[in-house]
Scaffold this motif. Structure first.
Motif, mmCIF file in Angstrom:
data_model
loop_
_atom_site.group_PDB
_atom_site.id
_atom_site.type_symbol
_atom_site.label_atom_id
_atom_site.label_comp_id
_atom_site.label_asym_id
_atom_site.label_seq_id
_atom_site.Cartn_x
_atom_site.Cartn_y
_atom_site.Cartn_z
ATOM 1 N N ALA A 13 0.833 -1.203 0.000
ATOM 2 C CA ALA A 13 0.000 0.000 0.000
ATOM 3 C C ALA A 13 0.869 1.255 0.000
ATOM 4 N N LEU A 16 2.312 1.834 -3.352
ATOM 5 C CA LEU A 16 1.289 2.307 -4.277
ATOM 6 C C LEU A 16 1.011 3.792 -4.087
ATOM 7 N N VAL A 17 0.983 4.234 -2.828
ATOM 8 C CA VAL A 17 0.764 5.664 -2.581
ATOM 9 C C VAL A 17 1.910 6.469 -3.182
ATOM 10 N N PHE A 19 3.692 5.583 -5.706
ATOM 11 C CA PHE A 19 3.470 5.473 -7.147
ATOM 12 C C PHE A 19 2.442 6.517 -7.611
ATOM 13 N N LEU A 20 1.380 6.705 -6.799
ATOM 14 C CA LEU A 20 0.346 7.682 -7.154
ATOM 15 C C LEU A 20 0.867 9.108 -7.084
ATOM 16 N N TYR A 21 1.794 9.340 -6.132
ATOM 17 C CA TYR A 21 2.265 10.713 -5.926
ATOM 18 C C TYR A 21 3.506 11.070 -6.732
ATOM 19 N N ALA A 22 4.206 10.035 -7.256
ATOM 20 C CA ALA A 22 5.453 10.297 -7.983
ATOM 21 C C ALA A 22 5.286 11.355 -9.089
ATOM 22 N N PRO A 23 4.247 11.261 -9.932
ATOM 23 C CA PRO A 23 4.122 12.275 -10.995
ATOM 24 C C PRO A 23 3.960 13.689 -10.448
ATOM 25 N N LEU A 24 3.162 13.824 -9.383
ATOM 26 C CA LEU A 24 2.946 15.165 -8.833
ATOM 27 C C LEU A 24 4.248 15.704 -8.247
ATOM 28 N N ILE A 26 7.359 15.010 -8.968
ATOM 29 C CA ILE A 26 8.407 15.375 -9.929
ATOM 30 C C ILE A 26 8.083 16.700 -10.635
ATOM 31 N N VAL A 27 6.803 16.929 -10.925
ATOM 32 C CA VAL A 27 6.430 18.187 -11.581
ATOM 33 C C VAL A 27 6.677 19.360 -10.644
ATOM 34 N N ILE A 245 -2.185 22.010 -10.660
ATOM 35 C CA ILE A 245 -2.359 20.969 -9.636
ATOM 36 C C ILE A 245 -2.890 21.608 -8.357
ATOM 37 N N VAL A 249 -6.440 20.733 -6.577
ATOM 38 C CA VAL A 249 -6.397 20.074 -5.272
ATOM 39 C C VAL A 249 -7.091 20.932 -4.217
#
Lengths: 270, 297
Positions: A13, A16-17, A19-24, A26-27, A245, A249
């Motif tokens: 878990a 996975l979290v 993984f979900l946040y990686a794109p945000l 890095i930007v 973003i 959010v």
């Protein structure tokens, strides 16, 4: 359950979290990075934001996005609220038809919606000479996909309120208009506000439908981002993306605060 | 009595009046354009890309692979590839959603909502931005790409994008929240005494999950599958930005027909097929859900 599998599940878990946040992450990180290209950290800077502020294209895209989101949200909130009011009072048979109609725009993929509107506008233009592609056609398109969401959120609020309150007002001699103005409407306000916020973020974030219904001079922020990605990157895009973003959010968190009560009720077993 | 029926009539009138603007809007800007798409799909493309109102089945034949130059499998393959991408995304998000849903449901009461919000927040940020972020995450000098280079999975100096892997990673990342919410709703209501009973009977691991837990989570998984499959199959941004020339999907094909190729009748046929496909999928989900209900009763 034994502890070992629980530990494994927890590790999964957590990954996975991440993984979900990686794109945000890095930007956002790159928007403050001194290095214009590449991922290496070369020090903190705000220069991309300053550059963005002085960029005419970005400014006009921001203006278009804001205008589009404000107008379409206003229209869809009014129409959606009215629809929800009627819907909550409609008979079971009608209610089924209305929900069927509302679920079409929710289920149809946005690209199909975009191209169907593009065709529709062009046909109407041939007959009547209206609907030149531009901000107006985009507003009409945005209202169409926002409307069901507003209606669903407001209706959830209306059906969640105790009918005894309205009955009490009736017993006290309030006429239908007074009952609406002083009882039903104030009770529905959090739902209406949540629906409007949802509609606003949907409009601000939409790319696909906008892409097909926009014309020259009606570039919005997502369309600007898309064309920069396609053309080859300019480092300001990270800054612009970070702002986008943040806007969505913040909008969503406000919405959760407004209707959070209901969320808590639904997610905690009583 | 008289005033009562009058009042009822007035209330019915006000109900209809409040329903009218919204439903009219949806009929005009949703149903009418979909109808136009279906109609245009039977028209012919003129020499200059204009639509000629000459009835034909040619567009559907082309999608099925029978074009002017004999059988060509390009379009059927694109269609199947899109369905495959949608199906894989459903499967992968379901596998990923389960541990997250279990962990969140085991959190103490007030942290559960927080857990859900944390999972859903990325979903609320712009899809375009997240897709663009994956370009950076999978670029040649990113950690993930370096790791793959170190393992000799890819030649040194090359990234993990463009390609199928990039598309799948981004799809799972984007659609996971759609799956988590309904799955979580099912996991939350789980009757753990069934799992305990199964454990007393000696079940462990997969059989325990398969027979004691999965039947209870199935409604959530089904609802999540519908939520993921519909948008995933029509996705055009992710293959567009992360895939190469070999990964054209339904959405990209549609965009081409309404963009560079300017073949609106053919594009309409593709869109109509996409709508039929989604309709069939929704009916399928309904049937499976219905069967479940009958079995339970």
């Amino acid at each position: 359950m034994n502890n070992r599998s629980s530990l494994f599940t927890r590790a999964a878990a957590l990954l996975l979290v991440l993984f979900l946040y990686a794109p945000l992450i890095i930007v956002i990180k790159n928007s403050f990075n001194e290095a214009p290209f590449g991922l290496e950290w070369k020090g903190f800077t705000l220069k991309w934001y300053v550059k963005l502020w002085n960029d005419d294209l970005a400014r006009s895209a921001l203006k278009n996005s804001a205008l589009l989101a404000i107008v379409s949200t206003t229209v869809s909130t009014i129409l959606g609220t009215l629809l929800a009011l009627g819907w909550s009072r409609a008979s079971a048979r009608w209610s089924k038809w209305i929900s069927g109609l509302l679920y079409i725009p929710v289920c149809v993929p946005d690209i199909v919606m975009g191209v169907s509107l593009l065709l529709f506008y062009s046909m109407v233009r041939q007959w009547l000479g209206i609907f030149q592609l531009g901000l107006l056609t985009m507003i009409l398109a945005h209202v169409t996909f926002q409307l069901p969401f507003v209606a669903l959120v407001v209706r959830a609020r209306l059906t969640g309120t105790d009918p005894a309150i309205v009955e009490a007002a009736e017993d006290l001699g309030a006429n239908p208009w007074q009952r609406f103005l002083y009882v039903t409407f104030p009770l529905a306000v959090p739902g209406i506000a949540a629906g409007a916020l949802l509609a606003f973020t949907l409009s601000l974030d939409d790319f696909v439908v906008s892409f097909f219904t926009s014309g020259p001079g009606s570039t919005t922020l997502p369309i600007l981002i898309y064309s920069s990605i396609k053309r080859g990157l300019s480092p300001e895009i990270n800054a612009l993306s970070t702002l986008l973003i943040a806007a969505s959010v913040i909008g969503t968190v406000f919405m959760a605060l407004l209707e959070g009560e209901k969320l808590v009720k639904n997610s905690t077993p009583v | 009595m008289n005033t009562d029926s009058k009042r009822r009539e007035r209330s019915a009138l006000s109900t209809i009046l409040s329903l009218l603007p919204g439903t009219t809007w949806l009929c005009l800007f949703m149903l009418a354009p979909l109808l136009v798409i279906v109609l245009i799909s039977f028209c012919t493309r003129g020499d200059y890309g204009q639509v000629e109102h000459v009835f034909t089945f040619e567009n559907y034949k082309r999608v099925a692979g029978y074009g002017t130059f004999g059988f060509d499998s390009v379009y059927p393959i694109i269609l199947l590839r899109s369905i495959w991408l949608g199906a894989c995304t459903v499967l992968l998000t379901a596998i990923a959603a389960l541990p997250l849903a279990f962990v969140i449901s085991k959190l103490p009461g007030k942290f559960r909502l927080l857990g859900l919000i944390i999972v859903v927040i990325p979903f609320w940020s712009n899809l375009l931005v997240r897709t663009f972020a994956w370009q950076m995450l999978l670029a040649p000098d990113s950690t993930l790409s370096r790791f793959a280079q170190w393992l000799h999975l890819v030649p040194s100096g090359t990234g993990l994008y463009p390609g199928s892997l990039a598309i799948y990673l981004c799809m799972v990342c984007d659609y996971l929240p759609f799956m988590i919410l309904p799955v979580y709703a099912s996991v939350e209501k789980l009757d753990w005494s069934l799992a305990e009973a199964a454990m007393d009977l000696g079940a462990r691991g997969w059989p325990l999950f398969r027979h004691a837990l999965l039947p209870q989570i199935r409604p959530g998984l089904l609802a999540g599958s519908a939520l993921v499959f519909l948008p995933a199959t029509g996705q055009f941004l992710i293959p567009d930005l992360l895939g190469g020339a070999k990964t054209v999907m339904l959405g990209n094909l549609l965009q081409q027909q309404f963009g560079q190729s300017r073949d609106w009748p053919f594009g309409s046929a593709i869109a109509t097929l996409a709508l039929l496909l989604l309709g069939a999928f929704l009916v399928l989900v309904r049937i499976v859900q219905g069967n479940r209900k009958v079995e339970c009763e």
